[in-house]
Design a protein around this motif. Structure first.
Motif: not given
Length: 294
Positions: A164-167, A129-133, A268-270, A147-151
């Protein structure tokens, strides 16, 4: 003049696919696979009917066994599809295109590895999984600190002015939204607004998550170019990855979708890859006529 093209209809938890073997039959991709033709084939009243079209091609790289391409029902090509990957694995194995139990596949979202299990299911190494925008891609609100972000939402879909979301990227972009009741939440209204939000330059798959336990969630997904589907494999992966990263969930995690259940396992380790296990089923084989002037 007309040609006849063989295809197979498959489904994974109700997420259904038109599978085209371009390895053992003639299939001039550039000529035949146009967005207009895909849209016509995808129509459930006048065509074959499917969520996505899966194209199996010879590999372009030595380290891969096949190339795997995915097209939404609207004709757009996407990077990854987890339910489709499981159908892909069963197809190439049972139709004799490979005798391997571990199949290495090249996708637009990067390489993946598919494992055929003894009980007829398929375990897919979905990558990390990748979490960097920038990797998603996602443009966070300028006021966001992480994160989390409000859109903010235009038009107040479902009566909401923000979510509110996670990307997350699983080779394709996902927005993960926690909700109290996934059945009551206005997925049909909120999904398309978030999918096409300017914060997601390539659009986004939108997952709505109701947590049942620390190893169990319910999920509905509004997919890019397809609308809400009965199941989304990459959406399940993204939802669990986001939950584990935020310490809401533990691994392995059961994901109940409208079409059935998947099991997602991630450390859980990226730096580690994520595994998805679930079924893939054949529905029927058919032929479609392709007119030379079509």
């Amino acid at each position: 003049m007309a040609d006849r093209l063989a295809f197979t209809k498959m489904q994974g938890l109700g997420n259904d696919f038109m599978v085209i073997d371009a390895v053992s039959q003639k299939f001039p991709v550039a000529k035949w696979l146009t967005p207009e033709r895909i849209r016509r084939w995808a129509d459930r009243h006048f065509g074959i009917g499917f969520d996505q079209l899966l194209l199996i091609e010879p590999p372009a790289r030595r380290q891969s066994d096949f190339r795997y391409r995915i097209f939404n029902g609207d004709g757009s090509e996407v990077e990854q599809c987890g339910n489709g990957a499981r159908c892909f694995a069963r197809f190439v194995a049972e139709r004799g295109l490979t005798d391997r139990r571990e199949i290495r596949v090249q996708t637009a979202g990067g390489p993946i590895v598919l494992h055929l299990t003894d009980d007829g299911q398929v375990c897919v190494d979905m990558g990390r999984p990748r979490f960097t925008p920038e990797e998603i891609p996602f443009k966070p609100p300028v006021t966001a600190t992480g994160s989390p972000y409000t859109l903010m939402l235009s038009g107040r879909p479902g009566g909401l002015d923000k979510v509110t979301l996670e990307a997350v990227s699983m080779g394709n972009p996902h927005a993960v939204i926690q909700v109290d009741d996934v059945d009551a939440f206005p997925v049909e209204a909120v999904g398309p607004v978030v999918e096409s939000h300017p914060a997601f330059p390539r659009r986004v798959n939108v997952g709505f998550v109701e947590q049942q336990a620390d190893d169990h969630i319910r999920l509905r997904v509004y997919e890019r170019g397809a609308g809400e589907t009965l199941a989304c494999g990459t959406g399940a992966c993204a939802a669990v990855a986001a939950g584990i990263r935020a310490d809401r969930l533990q691994t392995p995690c059961r994901v109940d979708l409208p079409g059935g259940t998947l099991v997602i396992d991630w450390s859980g380790r990226e730096s580690d890859t994520l595994f998805m296990t679930g079924p893939a089923e054949f529905v029927f084989d058919g032929e479609v006529v392709v007119e030379s002037t079509d």
